[in-house]
Motif scaffolding. Structure first.
Motif, PDB file in Angstrom:
ATOM      1  N   PHE A  99      39.635  42.468  29.352  1.00 33.87           N
ATOM      2  CA  PHE A  99      40.529  41.912  28.398  1.00 33.87           C
ATOM      3  C   PHE A  99      41.574  41.114  28.728  1.00 33.87           C
ATOM      4  O   PHE A  99      42.110  40.166  28.036  1.00 33.87           O
ATOM      5  N   MET A 100      41.927  40.932  30.059  1.00 34.29           N
ATOM      6  CA  MET A 100      42.911  40.148  30.611  1.00 34.29           C
ATOM      7  C   MET A 100      42.731  38.807  30.319  1.00 34.29           C
ATOM      8  O   MET A 100      43.659  38.093  30.142  1.00 34.29           O
ATOM      9  N   PRO A 101      41.562  38.267  30.461  1.00 41.35           N
ATOM     10  CA  PRO A 101      41.396  36.901  30.301  1.00 41.35           C
ATOM     11  C   PRO A 101      41.668  36.368  28.560  1.00 41.35           C
ATOM     12  O   PRO A 101      41.815  35.365  28.402  1.00 41.35           O
ATOM     13  N   LEU A 102      41.701  37.345  27.903  1.00 39.21           N
ATOM     14  CA  LEU A 102      42.018  36.979  26.391  1.00 39.21           C
ATOM     15  C   LEU A 102      43.465  36.796  26.474  1.00 39.21           C
ATOM     16  O   LEU A 102      43.915  36.104  25.470  1.00 39.21           O
ATOM     17  N   MET A 103      44.095  37.335  27.243  1.00 44.00           N
ATOM     18  CA  MET A 103      45.663  37.123  27.300  1.00 44.00           C
ATOM     19  C   MET A 103      46.173  36.047  28.282  1.00 44.00           C
ATOM     20  O   MET A 103      47.108  35.230  28.083  1.00 44.00           O
ATOM     21  N   PHE A 104      45.477  35.923  29.376  1.00 43.69           N
ATOM     22  CA  PHE A 104      45.988  35.051  30.328  1.00 43.69           C
ATOM     23  C   PHE A 104      44.923  33.964  30.869  1.00 43.69           C
ATOM     24  O   PHE A 104      43.731  34.249  30.664  1.00 43.69           O
ATOM     25  N   SER A 105      45.180  32.935  31.126  1.00 46.31           N
ATOM     26  CA  SER A 105      44.316  31.691  31.724  1.00 46.31           C
ATOM     27  C   SER A 105      43.884  32.056  33.322  1.00 46.31           C
ATOM     28  O   SER A 105      44.359  32.937  33.727  1.00 46.31           O
ATOM     29  N   GLU A 106      42.817  31.424  33.593  1.00 43.95           N
ATOM     30  CA  GLU A 106      42.513  31.411  35.158  1.00 43.95           C
ATOM     31  C   GLU A 106      43.755  31.391  35.985  1.00 43.95           C
ATOM     32  O   GLU A 106      43.611  32.086  37.030  1.00 43.95           O
ATOM     33  N   ALA A 107      44.505  30.316  35.714  1.00 42.77           N
ATOM     34  CA  ALA A 107      45.489  30.212  36.352  1.00 42.77           C
ATOM     35  C   ALA A 107      46.681  31.272  36.624  1.00 42.77           C
ATOM     36  O   ALA A 107      47.116  31.545  37.657  1.00 42.77           O
ATOM     37  N   ASP A 108      46.786  31.898  35.321  1.00 42.85           N
ATOM     38  CA  ASP A 108      47.727  32.935  35.164  1.00 42.85           C
ATOM     39  C   ASP A 108      47.151  34.036  35.803  1.00 42.85           C
ATOM     40  O   ASP A 108      47.835  34.763  36.606  1.00 42.85           O
ATOM     41  N   LEU A 109      45.844  34.351  35.968  1.00 38.46           N
ATOM     42  CA  LEU A 109      45.376  35.506  36.540  1.00 38.46           C
ATOM     43  C   LEU A 109      45.428  35.340  38.033  1.00 38.46           C
ATOM     44  O   LEU A 109      45.636  36.009  38.968  1.00 38.46           O
ATOM     45  N   ASP A 110      45.028  33.996  38.456  1.00 38.58           N
ATOM     46  CA  ASP A 110      45.213  33.777  39.781  1.00 38.58           C
ATOM     47  C   ASP A 110      46.660  34.085  40.485  1.00 38.58           C
ATOM     48  O   ASP A 110      46.832  34.602  41.689  1.00 38.58           O
ATOM     49  N   ALA A 111      47.618  33.515  39.833  1.00 34.08           N
ATOM     50  CA  ALA A 111      48.956  33.864  40.108  1.00 34.08           C
ATOM     51  C   ALA A 111      49.167  35.453  40.537  1.00 34.08           C
ATOM     52  O   ALA A 111      49.748  35.874  41.495  1.00 34.08           O
ATOM     53  N   GLN A 112      48.598  36.085  39.438  1.00 37.98           N
ATOM     54  CA  GLN A 112      48.634  37.693  39.790  1.00 37.98           C
ATOM     55  C   GLN A 112      47.852  38.250  41.072  1.00 37.98           C
ATOM     56  O   GLN A 112      48.363  39.089  41.767  1.00 37.98           O
ATOM     57  N   ALA A 113      46.726  37.627  41.104  1.00 39.14           N
ATOM     58  CA  ALA A 113      46.168  37.841  42.462  1.00 39.14           C
ATOM     59  C   ALA A 113      46.602  37.516  43.690  1.00 39.14           C
ATOM     60  O   ALA A 113      46.623  38.019  44.975  1.00 39.14           O
ATOM     61  N   ARG A 114      47.387  36.444  43.769  1.00 33.85           N
ATOM     62  CA  ARG A 114      48.374  35.808  44.895  1.00 33.85           C
ATOM     63  C   ARG A 114      49.256  37.030  45.197  1.00 33.85           C
ATOM     64  O   ARG A 114      49.422  37.551  46.338  1.00 33.85           O
ATOM     65  N   LEU A 115      49.973  37.630  44.083  1.00 29.69           N
ATOM     66  CA  LEU A 115      50.968  38.610  44.503  1.00 29.69           C
ATOM     67  C   LEU A 115      50.168  39.814  45.027  1.00 29.69           C
ATOM     68  O   LEU A 115      50.729  40.445  46.043  1.00 29.69           O
ATOM     69  N   ARG A 116      49.045  40.170  44.500  1.00 28.68           N
ATOM     70  CA  ARG A 116      48.231  41.079  45.273  1.00 28.68           C
ATOM     71  C   ARG A 116      47.960  41.298  46.668  1.00 28.68           C
ATOM     72  O   ARG A 116      48.143  41.783  47.248  1.00 28.68           O
ATOM     73  N   ARG A 117      47.540  39.840  46.756  1.00 28.10           N
ATOM     74  CA  ARG A 117      47.056  39.584  48.490  1.00 28.10           C
ATOM     75  C   ARG A 117      48.206  39.348  49.302  1.00 28.10           C
ATOM     76  O   ARG A 117      48.117  39.692  50.519  1.00 28.10           O
ATOM     77  N   ALA A 118      49.605  38.951  48.641  1.00 28.76           N
ATOM     78  CA  ALA A 118      50.523  39.131  49.523  1.00 28.76           C
ATOM     79  C   ALA A 118      50.873  40.195  50.034  1.00 28.76           C
ATOM     80  O   ALA A 118      51.317  40.432  51.172  1.00 28.76           O
ATOM     81  N   PHE A 119      50.840  41.396  49.290  1.00 30.78           N
ATOM     82  CA  PHE A 119      51.208  42.509  49.524  1.00 30.78           C
ATOM     83  C   PHE A 119      49.968  43.414  50.456  1.00 30.78           C
ATOM     84  O   PHE A 119      49.876  44.262  51.275  1.00 30.78           O
ATOM     85  N   ASP A 120      48.712  43.013  49.865  1.00 31.57           N
ATOM     86  CA  ASP A 120      47.397  43.803  50.421  1.00 31.57           C
ATOM     87  C   ASP A 120      46.239  42.752  50.487  1.00 31.57           C
ATOM     88  O   ASP A 120      45.401  42.664  49.820  1.00 31.57           O
ATOM     89  N   PRO A 121      46.253  42.143  51.650  1.00 31.56           N
ATOM     90  CA  PRO A 121      45.331  41.014  51.745  1.00 31.56           C
ATOM     91  C   PRO A 121      43.924  41.396  51.714  1.00 31.56           C
ATOM     92  O   PRO A 121      43.034  40.534  51.163  1.00 31.56           O
ATOM     93  N   GLU A 122      43.612  42.718  52.173  1.00 31.87           N
ATOM     94  CA  GLU A 122      42.564  43.304  52.341  1.00 31.87           C
ATOM     95  C   GLU A 122      41.851  43.923  50.977  1.00 31.87           C
ATOM     96  O   GLU A 122      40.585  44.609  50.833  1.00 31.87           O
ATOM     97  N   GLU A 123      42.577  43.897  49.891  1.00 33.31           N
ATOM     98  CA  GLU A 123      42.489  44.516  48.609  1.00 33.31           C
ATOM     99  C   GLU A 123      42.004  46.007  48.709  1.00 33.31           C
ATOM    100  O   GLU A 123      41.061  46.440  48.298  1.00 33.31           O
ATOM    101  N   MET A 124      42.785  46.702  49.580  1.00 24.30           N
ATOM    102  CA  MET A 124      42.419  48.136  49.884  1.00 24.30           C
ATOM    103  C   MET A 124      42.961  49.271  49.020  1.00 24.30           C
ATOM    104  O   MET A 124      42.611  50.281  48.864  1.00 24.30           O
ATOM    105  N   ALA A 125      44.296  48.740  48.468  1.00 30.89           N
ATOM    106  CA  ALA A 125      44.985  49.669  47.370  1.00 30.89           C
ATOM    107  C   ALA A 125      44.263  49.650  45.990  1.00 30.89           C
ATOM    108  O   ALA A 125      44.335  48.692  45.270  1.00 30.89           O
ATOM    109  N   ASN A 126      43.772  50.653  45.682  1.00 31.08           N
ATOM    110  CA  ASN A 126      43.392  51.124  44.065  1.00 31.08           C
ATOM    111  C   ASN A 126      42.422  49.741  43.771  1.00 31.08           C
ATOM    112  O   ASN A 126      42.723  48.983  42.659  1.00 31.08           O
ATOM    113  N   PRO A 127      41.535  49.333  44.498  1.00 31.51           N
ATOM    114  CA  PRO A 127      40.789  48.262  43.871  1.00 31.51           C
ATOM    115  C   PRO A 127      39.827  48.399  42.609  1.00 31.51           C
ATOM    116  O   PRO A 127      39.710  49.571  42.269  1.00 31.51           O
TER     117      PRO A 127
END
Lengths: 400, 480, 280
Positions: free
Chosen positions: B427-455
């Motif tokens: 449902f996230m795309p109902l509330m956030f645009s692609e750019a918004d979600l991309d920003a959240q993904a950037r935060l994720r990658r800064a901490f966990d570039p390999e997406e290993m934590a709770n994928p």
């Protein structure tokens, strides 16, 4: 490692009976909210889901609904349960955990080819045999031939005073182990009940055992046979007073287990002795000066608090005679659990440690507990623990 | 998948933890496959019970060496599936790290381990006259580490803010294996608010190993009012009126007719079963303000046709709260299953959205009960159903979607306190645009570039496709 | 590229190179329903204008009201005012932000409601980021009732004891000798708490003392011999000193996280170059 090798499980029998025989509706009733977790003594000490009510139900579903094999980890999950039923009052969905655990244990008992409990608990139904064994044990204890503490045994009396009936107003249920090992408690209870003006009837030899231990071990047939005998021995319409919470809980559930009108009527007559006394509070004699200053903490036996939900009268009766303090652990189990302390000594001891911490924090001189299992288990850890009515008996000024 | 002792991942984990704290039996792993959400299809790999930061680091190192994901877990009471393991990850359970490490009553800060139960902390603080403010309805069982993961709320977060406002610092094991303290227990340190970014990250930035929490002084005066109304509208309007009047109570909770009835049957809290809705308002603080605000709240309620009962002592107050906090379970008397939603709407739109919820539920021929944090606009419609009824799940999910859409349409959000997890990920795309979600993904990658934590949680991006497909029994598209 | 606000805290955390292109964020109140207790404003709105708009409805936002400063500037710098103890942190005032990312796209973080856990909490990250992760364009803030009464007191009392005795002071400041305390709330409560403060040796005063120039974490005070004057903001971890002093640096893992965040959000270093939140 296969279950067959280590646990005497009949794997062929297992394959032919995939289900655990738990009522489907009951098994579906858990929504996995987890509100039971902090009220489960084994989860509290392990922090592990398999040792929690939610985890155990999940395990039951895996076996009954999804065909997972009964293996070591399943048995560990089930057998580690104290069956205190502390999860039941905590459950907002009213999941009948005790009933599901009893069904599971019954099924496991059928599958276990060799189980010492089958034979061990038979003794409880034979007063002469239990009495003989107890007396032998008492002698052996005095010769220091058995490590009683490690086995969780109390000091067993060599000579027991004889109880005599004084009327027909109420029955006093005397039980098996308690009658053999702690008859002096019955004597105290009887004096207190009589002081409220009631004549006490006693069951004849043979009405020896309520069947609780057999039931919890899944030995249903044996439990039912004992129940039939007990009902016959306590006939009439007089209230049946019980001073052992574990026995009282099962006696109150005869109606449910046997399903006969006689059993239902019998169960309706059963009362914890404190329930009866609390209703006769104005008949009870006054306190002698000497006990007022004693500080007592009540440890509620699980089968009084969670199953009978009748723990309040204990405090009500005691509070006229002594100074009371409350334990701050929300009535968590002490780990005794009938034969549990003997079967699962490590977990039972860890659970007891939590209880001991709560007792220490409370500043109590004496702990009162209305169940023989609890008193034995706590006494083994050095706690001064008595039956509540022993404390009352001592505090009453019978002359005044 | 079967784990054998010779399995290299197992071998490495057992170098870090004693074997009784690494569980691999199929049954134990299957038990760990779910939390308190409706998702049952999780699949856990080895289940680890570390007791120190070093052991957590060891678990992460071992998982990384073998290319396994790591899923942290507290008490498993999350409602959005945040702790449901996908693709047999290493599950790191915090329950054995449950100690109160230190209390500084003057500085009003305590260090706790993540497995400590929320209510146990407040109990331990009672002798100091302090408490930990966020009080989720599951506070008797939920863990503080889990609270940090979801940025948990609770009735008393209205005036004092949710978990984020009460966490000063967190010691975190990153997926590199490093341990780092985010924030500062003293209250401030220069730099980005990494602490703030971490709280509410649903286990996707690292694993919490210790938390410095801010402690709140117990209020000297408390007034609890139970307001009863003939209509849900009048109740909702009273809530708006209280807020508009410039009063920020400690809590404003609302319950509708169905749930009042269920709770009364369950605990007997003395709620009026003939009311269409009750509102619990609690004001606390210094006596002058408390008295004035309680009087004003009562006035506003009466003006809108409400009746007012004030708790006369702590016992009565406790009973009212017991009624509120028992609500979720009490519904089992009506139907065996429930689906609990958690949207938030602007407080001025409360009455409007409540009415829409009733309409939606009628349209889908379902039953609903509402019990929620009205002061925050945080709705909790409980859809009741019996999962054994054929075709029921489609209706439940359709109604749920409609409720979410109605909430978003008035400027609301997807979740107020339960989090996104796998439940609301799509449902996230109902509330956030692609750019918004991309920003959240950037935060994720800064901490966990390999997406290993709770994928596979929170972010619906293609980045986590492999895990999404591994949902197992979880219905595809979450709502199936 | 950098957003310029009121230039009241322009040099905090470093200076932009001269060639930086400066832009301004939109200004003005975009939406305010007093009954929601939230307000939507352009980031270029002067804080004084915001405060005046809210005051009409008997409300306020938890932002320092300094002449000339803009809402976006105050949020990007992220400095709490003197009332963080009682009113909470500046960063918690921010509910939603629309910012311009490094690629020129508009990004929305957070949501308009007072409670929201939909996705990661980028608002906390952006408050105090000095515009290095995104240029703040429009924000939604949570508002609070303006208290009916308020009062400053000061005197030579022990700040820790004062804090222990008072229920909810909005500020306690201490310069090593004198303690200042600010009370706000219902009239009778402010009066009774003021009585309490007087019994501990405080007397009514006009306001707080002037702030020494440099903000440091309280840990920095303990680290070295004090030189010059200082003022500790009790219970917040913040202190102000008249002479700059070394601040204990962050650990390497924290530095790495800052670098990684910068390179994720602004890989080409376009946003507010020359400024570093760690140096703020």
């Amino acid at each position: 490692m296969t279950a067959k090798k280590s646990l005497g499980i009949d794997t062929e029998e297992m394959a032919s009976r995939p289900a655990l025989g738990i009522d489907t509706e009951e098994l579906a009733s858990c929504v996995s909210c987890g509100l039971c977790l902090p009220h489960c003594p084994t989860f509290r000490v392990t922090g592990e889901e398999w040792a929690s009510p939610r985890g155990r139900i999940s395990a039951m579903r895996q076996v009954q609904d999804h065909g997972m094999a009964v293996d070591e980890s399943f048995l560990a999950s089930m057998d580690s349960c104290v069956q205190c039923r502390g999860c039941e009052p905590a459950c907002p969905s009213g999941v009948p955990f005790g009933s599901m655990m009893e069904a599971t244990q019954a099924e496991l008992a059928r599958r276990r080819r060799v189980d010492w409990r089958r034979w061990g608990f038979r003794v409880l139904g034979h007063r002469w045999l239990l009495s003989l064994l107890s007396r032998s044990l008492a002698v052996v204890q005095r010769l220091r031939l058995v490590p009683s503490k490690r086995l969780g045994l109390p000091k067993i009396p060599l000579v027991q005073e004889r109880l005599r009936a004084t009327g027909n107003d109420v029955w006093l249920f005397t039980g098996c182990v308690m009658d053999a090992w702690q008859r002096s408690t019955h004597a105290s209870v009887k004096r207190v009940v009589e002081s409220a003006g009631a004549g006490v009837a006693l069951p004849s030899p043979g009405a020896a055992c309520c069947g609780a231990l057999s039931l919890h071990a899944g030995l249903e047939d044996h439990a039912h046979a004992l129940a039939a005998r007990t009902m016959k021995a306590l006939e009439g319409s007089a209230p049946i007073l019980v001073d052992s919470a574990g026995c009282g809980a099962v006696l109150k559930e005869y109606g449910k287990h046997l399903g006969t009108p006689e059993a239902v009527a019998f169960s309706e007559r059963v009362m914890d002795v404190h329930e009866w006394l609390a209703a006769q509070a104005d008949q009870l004699p006054s306190v002698g000066e000497r006990r007022r200053d004693v500080i007592v903490a009540v440890h509620d036996p699980c089968h009084l608090r969670h199953v009978q939900r009748a723990h309040q009268p204990v405090a009500d009766v005691l509070s006229s005679y002594v100074t009371m303090v409350t334990l701050d652990d929300e009535g968590l189990c002490c780990g005794a659990g009938g034969a549990y302390a003997a079967m699962q000594p490590e977990l039972a001891a860890s659970i007891r440690d939590r209880k001991l911490e709560a007792i220490n924090r409370s500043g109590a001189d004496i702990v009162a507990s209305a169940n023989p299992g609890c008193t034995i288990h706590l006494a083994n850890a050095g706690v001064d623990v008595r039956h509540p009515l022993e404390i009352v008996d001592e505090a009453i000024d019978y002359d005044g | 998948m079967k784990f054998r002792k010779a399995d290299p991942l197992m071998r490495d984990l057992r170098r870090v933890l004693p074997s009784d704290r690494v569980r691999v039996a199929p049954l134990e792993r299957s038990i760990m496959g779910r939390d308190a959400s409706i998702f049952e299809g999780g699949r856990a790999g080895p289940v680890c019970f570390p007791i120190s930061t070093e052991e957590v680091q060891g678990c992460v190192d071992a998982a990384r060496r073998h290319g396994r994901a790591v899923v942290p877990r507290g008490a498993g009471t999350g409602l959005a599936g945040g702790a449901v393991p996908l693709e047999e990850p290493v599950v790191v359970v915090a329950t054995k790290m449950n100690r109160l490490l230190s209390v500084d009553a003057d500085q009003r800060v305590a260090w706790v381990q993540p497995g400590m139960i929320n209510l146990d902390l407040s109990r331990a603080l009672a002798p100091y006259g302090l408490h930990y403010a966020p009080d989720p309805s599951s506070q008797q069982v939920c863990s503080l580490g889990g609270n940090v993961g979801t940025n948990a709320g609770g009735p008393h977060c209205l005036a004092l803010g949710v978990t984020s406002a009460h966490v000063l610092a967190a010691e975190v094991v990153l997926m590199s294996g490093e341990s780092v303290v985010l924030g500062d227990a003293d209250g401030w340190t220069p730099g980005l608010d990494l602490r703030g970014a971490y709280v509410g990250s649903e286990g996707m930035l690292g694993i919490t190993t210790a938390i410095a929490v801010r402690l709140t002084r117990n209020p000297p005066a408390v007034e609890t009012l139970l307001l009863a109304f003939d209509s849900v509208d009048a109740a909702a309007q009273t809530v708006s009126a209280v807020i508009a009047d410039g009063i920020v109570p400690a809590a404003i909770e609302m319950m509708d007719k169905n749930i009042i009835w269920a709770v009364e049957n369950f605990v007997g809290a003395g709620f009026p079963t003939d009311a269409a809705a009750v509102v619990i308002v609690e004001v606390d603080g210094l006596p002058g303000g408390v008295a004035a605000e309680a009087d004003r709240v009562a006035e506003l309620a009466v003006e809108r046709g409400g009746s007012v009962r004030r708790a006369t002592d702590d016992e009565e107050r406790a009973l009212i709260w017991k009624g509120r906090k028992s609500a979720f379970g009490a519904i089992a008397q009506i139907k065996p299953n429930y689906y609990l939603h958690d949207t938030v709407v602007p407080r001025t739109r409360l009455a409007e959205v409540m009415n829409q919820v009733y309409e939606i539920v009628d349209e889908h021929d379902l039953q609903v009960m509402n019990v929620f944090h009205a002061g925050d606009g945080n709705l909790h419609p409980l859809l009741l159903y019996d999962a054994r009824e054929p075709g029921i799940m489609e209706r439940v999910h359709a109604a749920g979607s409609a409720i979410i859409e109605a909430s978003l349409a008035v400027g609301g959000v997807l979740s107020g306190e339960h989090g996104i997890g796998i439940e609301k990920r799509d449902f996230m795309p109902l509330m956030f645009s692609e750019a918004d979600l991309d920003a959240q993904a950037r935060l994720r990658r800064a901490f966990d570039p390999e997406e290993m934590a709770n994928p596979g949680k929170v972010l619906p991006t293609g980045a986590s496709c492999a895990e999404v497909n591994a949902l197992g029994k979880v219905p595809e598209g979450v709502w199936g | 590229m950098a957003v310029v606000g009121g230039r009241t805290q322009w040099e905090i955390g470093g200076q932009c190179p001269e060639e930086t292109r400066l832009v301004r964020a939109p200004a003005g109140v975009r939406g305010f329903d007093p009954a929601d207790m939230t307000i939507r404003v352009g980031a270029g709105t002067p804080v004084e204008e915001l405060d005046a708009a809210l005051a009409e409805a008997g409300q306020r936002a938890n932002l320092p009201v300094s002449p000339g400063a803009t809402v976006g500037g105050v949020l990007a710098v992220g400095r709490d005012d003197l009332h963080a103890l009682g009113r909470g942190r500046l960063r918690d005032a921010l509910l939603e932000v629309v910012y311009v990312g490094d690629d020129g796209r508009l990004v929305t973080a957070g949501g308009p409601t007072v409670k929201n856990v939909s996705g990661f909490d980028l608002c906390r990250l952006l408050a105090g980021s000095l515009g290095t992760l995104g240029l703040l364009g429009e924000v939604i803030l949570r508002t609070w009732p303006r208290p009916a009464a308020q009062q400053w007191l000061a005197g030579p009392c022990d700040p820790v004891e004062l804090r222990r005795s008072m229920y909810w002071p909005s500020s306690i400041l201490w310069d090593g000798e004198i303690t200042w305390v600010h009370l706000e709330g219902h009239e009778s409560d402010v009066k009774s708490e003021a009585e309490l403060a007087r019994s501990l040796g405080c007397e009514p005063t006009d306001g707080p003392p002037p702030l020494p120039a440099y903000r440091v974490p309280t840990g920095a005070l303990e680290a070295g011999q004090p030189t010059g004057s200082y003022l500790v903001q009790i219970g917040t971890g913040m202190a102000y000193v008249s002479e700059p002093r070394p601040i204990p640096g962050p650990g390497p893992a924290v530095v790495t996280l800052h670098q990684r965040l910068k390179s994720e959000f602004d890989p080409r270093g376009r946003l507010n170059p020359g400024r570093d939140p760690l140096a703020a």
